[in-house]
Scaffold this motif. Structure first.
Motif, PDB file in Angstrom:
ATOM      1  N   SER A  87      41.684  35.598  51.267  1.00  0.00           N
ATOM      2  CA  SER A  87      40.475  35.977  50.549  1.00  0.00           C
ATOM      3  C   SER A  87      40.000  34.801  49.707  1.00  0.00           C
ATOM      4  CB  SER A  87      40.744  37.178  49.644  1.00  0.00           C
ATOM      5  OG  SER A  87      41.633  36.805  48.591  1.00  0.00           O
ATOM      6  N   ARG A  88      38.759  34.893  49.282  1.00  0.00           N
ATOM      7  CA  ARG A  88      38.209  33.840  48.429  1.00  0.00           C
ATOM      8  C   ARG A  88      38.971  33.776  47.104  1.00  0.00           C
ATOM      9  NH1 ARG A  88      31.870  33.870  48.022  1.00  0.00           N
ATOM     10  NH2 ARG A  88      32.169  33.348  50.214  1.00  0.00           N
ATOM     11  N   ARG A  89      39.412  34.915  46.622  1.00  0.00           N
ATOM     12  CA  ARG A  89      40.184  34.899  45.367  1.00  0.00           C
ATOM     13  C   ARG A  89      41.471  34.115  45.526  1.00  0.00           C
ATOM     14  NH1 ARG A  89      39.748  41.234  43.343  1.00  0.00           N
ATOM     15  NH2 ARG A  89      37.465  41.319  43.222  1.00  0.00           N
ATOM     16  N   TYR A  92      40.700  30.439  45.604  1.00  0.00           N
ATOM     17  CA  TYR A  92      40.333  29.981  44.265  1.00  0.00           C
ATOM     18  C   TYR A  92      41.576  29.797  43.394  1.00  0.00           C
ATOM     19  CZ  TYR A  92      35.314  30.756  44.949  1.00  0.00           C
ATOM     20  OH  TYR A  92      34.010  30.695  45.372  1.00  0.00           O
ATOM     21  N   LYS A 328      24.413  35.166  37.789  1.00  0.00           N
ATOM     22  CA  LYS A 328      25.788  35.615  37.933  1.00  0.00           C
ATOM     23  C   LYS A 328      26.722  34.432  37.745  1.00  0.00           C
ATOM     24  CE  LYS A 328      24.871  39.496  41.043  1.00  0.00           C
ATOM     25  NZ  LYS A 328      25.189  40.134  42.348  1.00  0.00           N
ATOM     26  N   MET A 346      29.760  29.261  42.321  1.00  0.00           N
ATOM     27  CA  MET A 346      30.784  29.846  43.172  1.00  0.00           C
ATOM     28  C   MET A 346      30.724  31.359  43.021  1.00  0.00           C
ATOM     29  SD  MET A 346      32.323  27.496  44.844  1.00  0.00           S
ATOM     30  CE  MET A 346      32.190  25.714  44.819  1.00  0.00           C
ATOM     31  N   SER A 347      31.383  32.070  43.916  1.00  0.00           N
ATOM     32  CA  SER A 347      31.399  33.524  43.844  1.00  0.00           C
ATOM     33  C   SER A 347      31.918  33.950  42.481  1.00  0.00           C
ATOM     34  CB  SER A 347      32.301  34.088  44.942  1.00  0.00           C
ATOM     35  OG  SER A 347      32.475  35.472  44.781  1.00  0.00           O
ATOM     36  N   SER A 348      31.067  34.581  41.692  1.00  0.00           N
ATOM     37  CA  SER A 348      31.416  34.849  40.306  1.00  0.00           C
ATOM     38  C   SER A 348      32.589  35.809  40.169  1.00  0.00           C
ATOM     39  CB  SER A 348      30.195  35.414  39.572  1.00  0.00           C
ATOM     40  OG  SER A 348      29.714  36.575  40.221  1.00  0.00           O
ATOM     41  N   GLU A 349      32.640  36.843  40.999  1.00  0.00           N
ATOM     42  CA  GLU A 349      33.730  37.816  40.889  1.00  0.00           C
ATOM     43  C   GLU A 349      35.072  37.180  41.214  1.00  0.00           C
ATOM     44  OE1 GLU A 349      35.112  42.131  42.758  1.00  0.00           O
ATOM     45  OE2 GLU A 349      33.161  41.273  43.261  1.00  0.00           O
ATOM     46  N   ALA A 350      35.125  36.407  42.331  1.00  0.00           N
ATOM     47  CA  ALA A 350      36.375  35.753  42.708  1.00  0.00           C
ATOM     48  C   ALA A 350      36.769  34.694  41.699  1.00  0.00           C
ATOM     49  CB  ALA A 350      36.237  35.128  44.091  1.00  0.00           C
ATOM     50  N   TRP A 424      37.949  26.227  51.448  1.00  0.00           N
ATOM     51  CA  TRP A 424      37.115  27.128  52.249  1.00  0.00           C
ATOM     52  C   TRP A 424      37.655  27.292  53.665  1.00  0.00           C
ATOM     53  CZ3 TRP A 424      34.686  25.413  56.685  1.00  0.00           C
ATOM     54  CH2 TRP A 424      34.611  24.028  56.869  1.00  0.00           C
ATOM     55  N   THR A 427      39.745  30.423  54.232  1.00  0.00           N
ATOM     56  CA  THR A 427      39.093  31.732  54.117  1.00  0.00           C
ATOM     57  C   THR A 427      38.549  32.199  55.467  1.00  0.00           C
ATOM     58  OG1 THR A 427      36.939  30.780  53.544  1.00  0.00           O
ATOM     59  CG2 THR A 427      38.455  31.247  51.729  1.00  0.00           C
TER      60      THR A 427
END
Length: 481
Positions: A87-89, A92, A328, A346-350, A424, A427
């Motif tokens: 996953s992206r998380r 990261y 975001k 970058m993906s803010s949640e991850a 990346w 992923t």
């Protein structure tokens, strides 16, 4: 980061991801370069040999570009089979731990020098260059014209001349409309001058003309005066005949149209990124006039950036609404409870999950602006530095309220740039790999098979959609999991 992670743990994580980072940087550079070279060569270079018996420049360029794309696909495949599907998380977190392996642990002080975001910029520019190039390449390959390719090559090698000759016979003429000036395709027959002085030698070729032709009209015809048995190629435009002799696969008008759109889209995307990119910056020294704020990352969120009202009229209110942004990014909290939105592209949640709980300094130069943002850097106590931006009103409000401290740079403090997207490659999963493999197969078929026909458009569409379907299948699988 967390106290559960020791230096040895971080080093082990860094070792695992370091190879993926290098491989990802290679693909981010090699892939776009290969696509640009292949597109430019297919649009503007001919297939006729430079010297008799030698490989043409376009052939050499095509094989080199296809080989480089194949290497990129092999690199992606190796990453997928060795550690893909993360996953992206997870990627990261790996990037954070890899960047944390640097001198300067603990709260420390503000570093005297910050690194740039060159690697992130290269990857971003690579995507902005690759996408228009890929679209232009599919359009060029789908619309390639292989009329008389074998005859054209033989004529070019025998030093053909171009003359205007009258049409003596027309067969299989198909027009795109009833108007006489409508584009048409037909098999034309002309009489080539006989080298012995006798009757002319008939030669038939297919041509796509800009109007419906009639017997007796003149066409530009390429032939070899002393070898009429080689045949001929022709068109109502001299430039098209020259293109056929050169072996260029895309009609002149189409080539310039595709090239113009390609250049405009690429320039627009890169210029937009250059003007608004929050992470675009080089290495720079931290001065005493910089602002610093002690912060903790609390997660990710959305910030509504509303410009100040210009008046009370309905037009002013509408303009304010139109210029309102929803940003975001990470949410940082100062020691006094001040919340600061931080954009890192970058993906803010991850990113919020990977960095949640991290302590550090938020640094920015109040004299620098980029549009409606102030470029800023988040420097973690674990030794990493994340480039980003803070909305101008937020930075000004924090400074005005006296919540910041003047920066006191320490020359001994060292940081390492944190590139959250560096991993990346891992992923990606099997659907993405399969999609790009199908795309490369379609690309190779279009490049290497000279035949014209509707199959080219269907193959180009299939090659364009295959990676998209792979990404969609990967997204659905992860959402379902």
């Amino acid at each position: 980061m967390s106290s559960d992670w020791t230096v040895a743990d971080a080093e082990a994580e860094a070792t695992e991801f370091r190879g993926y980072f290098r491989a990802g940087r290679f693909v981010a550079v090699a892939g776009p370069l290969a696509l640009v070279a292949l597109t430019a060569g297919w649009l503007f270079l001919g297939a006729a040999p430079v010297l008799a018996g030698t490989t043409s420049v376009r052939d050499a360029l095509v094989w080199a570009a296809l080989g480089l794309l194949a290497v990129c696909l092999v690199v992606l495949g190796a990453a997928v089979f060795r550690g893909g599907g993360r996953s992206r998380r997870e990627s990261y977190r790996g990037a954070v731990r890899a960047a944390s392996v640097a001198p300067g642990y603990g709260e420390g002080t503000v570093p005297a020098r910050l690194g740039g975001a060159g690697r992130q910029s290269v990857r971003t520019v690579g995507v902005l260059v690759a996408v228009p190039a890929l679209l232009a390449l599919w359009a060029a390959l789908g619309g390639a014209d292989a009329r008389g390719s074998g005859t054209s090559t033989a004529l070019a090698e025998a030093d053909a001349v171009i003359r205007q000759l009258p049409i003596v016979k027309i067969e299989n003429q198909v027009a795109e409309g009833s108007n006489r000036r409508a584009d048409a395709t037909a098999d034309f027959t002309v009489l080539l001058p006989s080298p012995t002085g006798g009757d002319g030698v008939p030669a038939t070729f297919e041509a796509a003309t800009n109007r419906r032709e009639s017997v007796g009209n003149d066409l530009y015809v390429a032939y070899v005066p002393d070898r009429p048995e080689l045949g001929a190629v022709g068109d109502d435009q001299r430039a098209e005949v020259e293109r056929l002799l050169a072996g260029r696969a895309v009609p002149v008008g189409d080539a310039w149209l595709i090239a113009g759109l390609w250049a405009l889209v690429t320039l627009g995307l890169v210029t937009g990124w250059w003007v608004t990119g929050s992470t675009r910056r080089g290495a720079r020294a931290v001065g005493p006039d910089w602002q610093s704020l002690r912060v903790t990352v609390t997660g990710a969120g959305e910030h509504v950036d509303t410009p100040p009202p210009g008046g009370t009229s309905a037009a002013d209110e509408r303009k304010q609404r139109e210029n309102t942004r929803r940003l975001k990014g990470l949410v940082l909290q100062g020691g006094d409870g001040t919340e600061v939105p931080f954009q890192s592209q970058m993906s803010s949640e991850a990113a919020g999950t990977a960095l949640s709980g991290a302590h550090g300094w938020l640094l920015w130069d109040p004299r620098r602006r980029r549009g409606r943002d102030v470029p800023a850097d988040l420097v973690g106590d674990d030794g990493w530095q994340l480039p980003g931006a803070v909305p101008v009103p937020v930075a000004e409000r924090i400074a005005k309220e006296g919540r910041t401290l003047p920066a006191h740079p320490d020359p001994q403090r060292r940081v390492r740039s944190l590139d959250l997207g560096a991993g990346w490659l891992v992923t990606a999963s099997l659907p993405v790999l399969a999609g790009w493999a199908v795309a490369l197969g379609c690309l190779a078929a279009l490049v290497l098979v000279p035949d014209a026909g509707d199959w080219r458009w269907w193959t180009a569409a299939g090659g364009l959609l295959a990676p998209v379907l792979g990404l969609f299948a990967q997204g659905m699988a992860r959402d379902g999991g």
